[in-house]
Design an enzyme around this catalytic site. Structure first.
Site, PDB file in Angstrom:
ATOM      1  CG  HIS A 129      -1.845   0.942   1.369  1.00 50.17           C
ATOM      2  ND1 HIS A 129      -1.662   2.155   1.818  1.00 50.17           N
ATOM      3  CD2 HIS A 129      -3.372   0.989   1.105  1.00 50.17           C
ATOM      4  CE1 HIS A 129      -2.622   3.061   1.907  1.00 50.17           C
ATOM      5  NE2 HIS A 129      -3.845   2.216   1.543  1.00 50.17           N
TER       6      HIS A 129
ATOM      7  CG  ASP B  45       0.922  -2.372   6.424  1.00 45.59           C
ATOM      8  OD1 ASP B  45       0.008  -2.252   7.359  1.00 45.59           O
ATOM      9  OD2 ASP B  45       0.453  -1.663   5.303  1.00 45.59           O
TER      10      ASP B  45
ATOM     11  CD  GLN C 101      -6.789  -4.416   4.440  1.00 42.63           C
ATOM     12  OE1 GLN C 101      -7.762  -5.086   4.723  1.00 42.63           O
ATOM     13  NE2 GLN C 101      -6.825  -3.054   4.087  1.00 42.63           N
TER      14      GLN C 101
ATOM     15  CE  LYS D 265      -6.972   0.224   6.464  1.00 40.46           C
ATOM     16  NZ  LYS D 265      -7.806   0.434   5.297  1.00 40.46           N
TER      17      LYS D 265
ATOM     18  CB  CYS E  92      -3.554   2.893  -1.743  1.00 38.38           C
ATOM     19  SG  CYS E  92      -4.803   4.225  -1.471  1.00 38.38           S
TER      20      CYS E  92
END
Ligand SMILES: Cc1ncc(COP(=O)(O)O)c(C=O)c1O
Length: 401
Positions: free
Chosen positions: A115, A196, A199, A222, A362
């Site tokens: 991203h 990261d 997600q 999220k 993104c």
């Protein structure tokens, strides 16, 4: 049958006919989270860490309990958990932290599937310090990363390896065993690892300690918590190397003309008034997940994913990006339909009250890599159902004729 979790989300009472397939952009919030956020302002509002009256001390306790809840959820120590406004801030903070620790000629290995929030901070850092960024793409035709994709690029100059646990474009995740191979080798070679989890944390069990990453970042919104909440976990063993990047109140113990003494971790990275109600609501989101049973939720999401993948196969001309194997994926699928532009597909689905994401999500590099201008993304969550997937597939079938 609707999802058993759907009733917990008041958003759907106010949007009865909407099918929401964009939880990777932001999730809807259970009532308990909304109540926790409102409850803070209705009953406990005061600034934290500075007042010596009961109200302020109670608010400080609530904020610190939220930190403990996050630490417990991700298998970290409370002192390793830094609150912030979201993953973008967290990842930029890591780049800021590493800036003084890197020098001209060093190399950063970055997954090409990142991203922009986990790419641009590294590109900017590299530009300003004459550091080389090496992009890594998966060798696997289904775009699943293996540790060797990263480790084969490591040289004596590598100082940082940057990658996401799960892609917000393909939905592919990196297997726990592969993550461990990367972080263990990095540790041996004194290379920083930046993970990261934006997600990942809402679909997989995270054990920060076991994963052995140095920095782990995610956004609360999220994960069923409010927008403007986020977490950056930083391994304790790295704390002594880290200087603050944001300066202001509550990140400092003492300021005198002759010297300034900064706070200990995690406060040293939390200058200014934090999003107190947000952190408390994030803890409420974690409590909600635990009360419903994280394993059961994951099982349900996997069933939905399997159903989505098999249902999409029935739509003429569908080309799915990334793996089609459940074990490799979070419940997120991106695709294109032959002869149709993703934006037209999104427009059509919107008319049918089905909300999907279209565009590059993104993740510009990955779209460039695959030579596609855009894609349609369906991201599933615990409140979705097989019936909703049926409606999506019926709509797509009508569209392709
Ligand atoms: C993989 C990934 N990383 C980082 C981000 C940035 O998160 P935020 O916009 O909440 O800061 C996102 C948002 O979609 C994402 O999907």
């Amino acid at each position: 049958m609707p999802s058993i979790y759907k009733k917990d989300f008041p958003f759907f009472k106010n949007n009865k006919s909407l099918i929401y397939f964009d939880s990777a952009a932001t999730s809807q919030k259970p009532l308990s989270v909304i109540d926790a956020e409102c409850g803070f302002y209705l009953k406990h509002n005061s600034n934290i860490k500075r007042g010596s009256y009961d109200l302020a001390e109670a608010a400080t306790d609530m904020f610190e309990s939220a930190r403990e809840a996050v630490a417990d959820f991700i298998g970290a120590k409370p002192s390793e958990v830094v609150f912030n406004s979201g993953s973008t801030e967290g990842l930029n903070t890591v780049a800021g932290i590493l800036r003084p620790l890197l020098k001209s000629g060093d190399e950063i290995i970055v997954s090409g599937m990142e991203h922009h929030s986990n790419l641009l901070p590294w590109l900017e850092l590299a530009k300003s310090k004459n550091i080389k960024v090496k992009y890594v793409f998966p060798k696997d035709p289904d775009l699943v990363f293996m540790a060797t994709d990263f480790l084969s690029e490591v040289t004596g100059k590598t100082r940082v390896i940057v990658f996401a646990g799960a892609s917000n474009f393909t939905g592919n995740k990196v297997a726990t065993s592969e993550i461990k191979k990367i972080t263990d080798l990095a540790e041996e070679k004194n290379i920083f690892t930046v993970f990261d989890a934006s997600q990942y944390v809402q679909h997989e069990v995270v054990n920060f300690r076991k994963m052995n990453v140095d920095f782990l970042s995610f956004s609360g919104h999220k994960l069923y918590a409010p927008m403007g909440t986020g977490v950056l976990a930083i391994k304790q063993e790295k704390h002594s190397q880290i200087s603050p990047v944001k300066f202001g109140g509550e990140m400092v113990k003492r300021v005198r003309m002759k010297d300034v003494i900064y706070e200990d971790f995690p406060y040293i990275l939390e200058g200014g008034t934090p999003n107190v109600s947000g952190a408390i609501a994030l803890a409420a989101a974690l409590k909600y997940l635990k009360s419903k049973g994280v394993k059961g939720i994951m099982k349900y999401e996997k069933e939905l994913l399997a159903y989505l993948l098999s249902s999409l196969k029935k739509v003429k001309g569908v080309d799915i990006y990334g793996s089609k194997a459940i074990k490799d994926k979070i419940p997120l699928v991106s695709f294109n339909i032959k002869g149709l532009h993703a934006h037209d597909v999104g427009y059509f689905l919107n008319q049918k009250k089905i909300a999907v994401r279209v565009g590059e999500h993104c993740v510009g590099l990955a779209h460039e890599y695959l030579c596609i201008p855009s894609s349609v993304r369906v991201s599933l969550s615990l409140y979705n159902s097989k019936e909703e997937i049926d409606k999506l597939v019926r709509a797509l079938s009508t569209l392709v004729g």
